[in-house]
Design a protein around this motif. Sequence first.
Motif, PDB file in Angstrom:
ATOM      1  N   GLU A 133       0.831  -1.199   0.000  1.00 54.79           N
ATOM      2  CA  GLU A 133       0.000   0.000   0.000  1.00 54.79           C
ATOM      3  C   GLU A 133       0.867   1.252   0.000  1.00 54.79           C
ATOM      4  OE1 GLU A 133      -4.039   0.970   2.391  1.00 54.79           O
ATOM      5  OE2 GLU A 133      -2.259   0.805   3.656  1.00 54.79           O
ATOM      6  N   GLY A 134       0.613   2.148  -0.951  1.00 52.35           N
ATOM      7  CA  GLY A 134       1.360   3.392  -1.042  1.00 52.35           C
ATOM      8  C   GLY A 134       2.663   3.300  -1.799  1.00 52.35           C
ATOM      9  N   SER A 135       3.092   2.070  -2.146  1.00 50.71           N
ATOM     10  CA  SER A 135       4.383   1.904  -2.836  1.00 50.71           C
ATOM     11  C   SER A 135       4.262   1.238  -4.195  1.00 50.71           C
ATOM     12  CB  SER A 135       5.343   1.093  -1.964  1.00 50.71           C
ATOM     13  OG  SER A 135       5.606   1.769  -0.752  1.00 50.71           O
ATOM     14  N   GLY A 136       3.099   0.710  -4.538  1.00 52.53           N
ATOM     15  CA  GLY A 136       2.904   0.089  -5.838  1.00 52.53           C
ATOM     16  C   GLY A 136       3.044  -1.424  -5.812  1.00 52.53           C
ATOM     17  N   ALA A 137       2.925  -2.012  -6.998  1.00 53.30           N
ATOM     18  CA  ALA A 137       2.944  -3.472  -7.151  1.00 53.30           C
ATOM     19  C   ALA A 137       3.935  -3.868  -8.224  1.00 53.30           C
ATOM     20  CB  ALA A 137       1.548  -3.980  -7.504  1.00 53.30           C
ATOM     21  N   TRP A 138       4.405  -5.103  -8.147  1.00 49.36           N
ATOM     22  CA  TRP A 138       5.337  -5.612  -9.150  1.00 49.36           C
ATOM     23  C   TRP A 138       5.101  -7.093  -9.402  1.00 49.36           C
ATOM     24  CZ3 TRP A 138       8.334  -9.540  -7.225  1.00 49.36           C
ATOM     25  CH2 TRP A 138       8.661  -9.523  -5.861  1.00 49.36           C
ATOM     26  N   ARG A 139       5.632  -7.546 -10.538  1.00 52.97           N
ATOM     27  CA  ARG A 139       5.628  -8.954 -10.914  1.00 52.97           C
ATOM     28  C   ARG A 139       7.066  -9.373 -11.187  1.00 52.97           C
ATOM     29  NH1 ARG A 139       2.695 -12.354 -15.787  1.00 52.97           N
ATOM     30  NH2 ARG A 139       4.524 -13.582 -16.328  1.00 52.97           N
ATOM     31  N   GLY A 140       7.428 -10.587 -10.779  1.00 58.03           N
ATOM     32  CA  GLY A 140       8.763 -11.103 -11.032  1.00 58.03           C
ATOM     33  C   GLY A 140       8.732 -12.572 -11.386  1.00 58.03           C
ATOM     34  N   SER A 141       9.897 -13.109 -11.669  1.00 54.37           N
ATOM     35  CA  SER A 141      10.030 -14.528 -12.010  1.00 54.37           C
ATOM     36  C   SER A 141      11.085 -15.164 -11.118  1.00 54.37           C
ATOM     37  CB  SER A 141      10.450 -14.688 -13.475  1.00 54.37           C
ATOM     38  OG  SER A 141       9.496 -14.111 -14.341  1.00 54.37           O
ATOM     39  N   LEU A 142      10.848 -16.401 -10.719  1.00 51.86           N
ATOM     40  CA  LEU A 142      11.822 -17.121  -9.913  1.00 51.86           C
ATOM     41  C   LEU A 142      12.830 -17.817 -10.815  1.00 51.86           C
ATOM     42  CD1 LEU A 142       9.792 -18.821  -7.032  1.00 51.86           C
ATOM     43  CD2 LEU A 142      10.888 -16.583  -7.099  1.00 51.86           C
ATOM     44  N   VAL A 143      14.095 -17.592 -10.526  1.00 51.51           N
ATOM     45  CA  VAL A 143      15.188 -18.262 -11.232  1.00 51.51           C
ATOM     46  C   VAL A 143      16.124 -18.813 -10.163  1.00 51.51           C
ATOM     47  CG1 VAL A 143      17.099 -18.037 -12.837  1.00 51.51           C
ATOM     48  CG2 VAL A 143      15.009 -16.686 -13.190  1.00 51.51           C
TER      49      VAL A 143
END
Length: 266
Positions: A133-143
């Motif tokens: 909340e207040g900082s945004g969202a992200w998507r990543g991948s596991l390697v």
Amino acid sequence: MIPTDSDLAEAFVAAAIEAGQAILAVRKKGYRAERKADSTPVTEADRAAERAIAAYLRQIAPDVPIVAEEACSLGSVPRVDGEFFLVDPLDGTKEFVKGGDDFTVNIALIRDRRPAIGVVLAPASGIIYAGVEGSGAWRGSLVDGRVEQRQPIHVRAAGEALDIVASKSHRTPETDAYCGRYRVRNLVAAGSSLKFCTVAEGKADLYPRMGTTMQWDTAAGDAVLRAAGGRTLTLDGVPLPYGPNGAGVEAYENPWFVASGDLHIS
């Protein structure tokens, strides 16, 4: 030292990765599905993942109560007064048992009845989502067990025709009737909290849920969606609330809701 929201989010990521590894290990060696009192399935993968998550959370924030699905199903429902964690160690167990890949690990922090931090991991694909909340969202991948390629995500502006994502295992006539209010371009079925994430990353516009869900099913995905600029409203038009409403497990049952991106909900 009190952990920051950033610290908590990274702890959620680490906990989700370990839980996901536990789930895949159980899947590889084989397991037997059992039935809980509410007739929903449960496996050793659910239990192993929940143990891993609880250990992480108790280490970083020992005083914050953990409301976790499998513990609650056995009657261990902690008293909540303020912040608390909501955990679904294996969301989409039905899909998992069927051999599908639409299952997730969900970890969230609830603050002031809102999902303030959430992490969703899809162990089979290695895709992970986080929202603060207040900082945004992200998507990543596991390697190799590490998160790489973290990319910010945000909801998209809806066009005249909508892409709608709906439950794969719990579709209802009421859901179909609601979808009928809109001009629909695509109606896609998906499992687990990935439906929230699909809207959060701008791949769909709307996720209506006219059926039974529990707060641990929705909190993490809802946190990602809200951090990405979306919202989740009850049919009364108020933000979906979190926290006990009564006693026992039933206190964590959600009302029907609609999750959306940049869209005016009718």
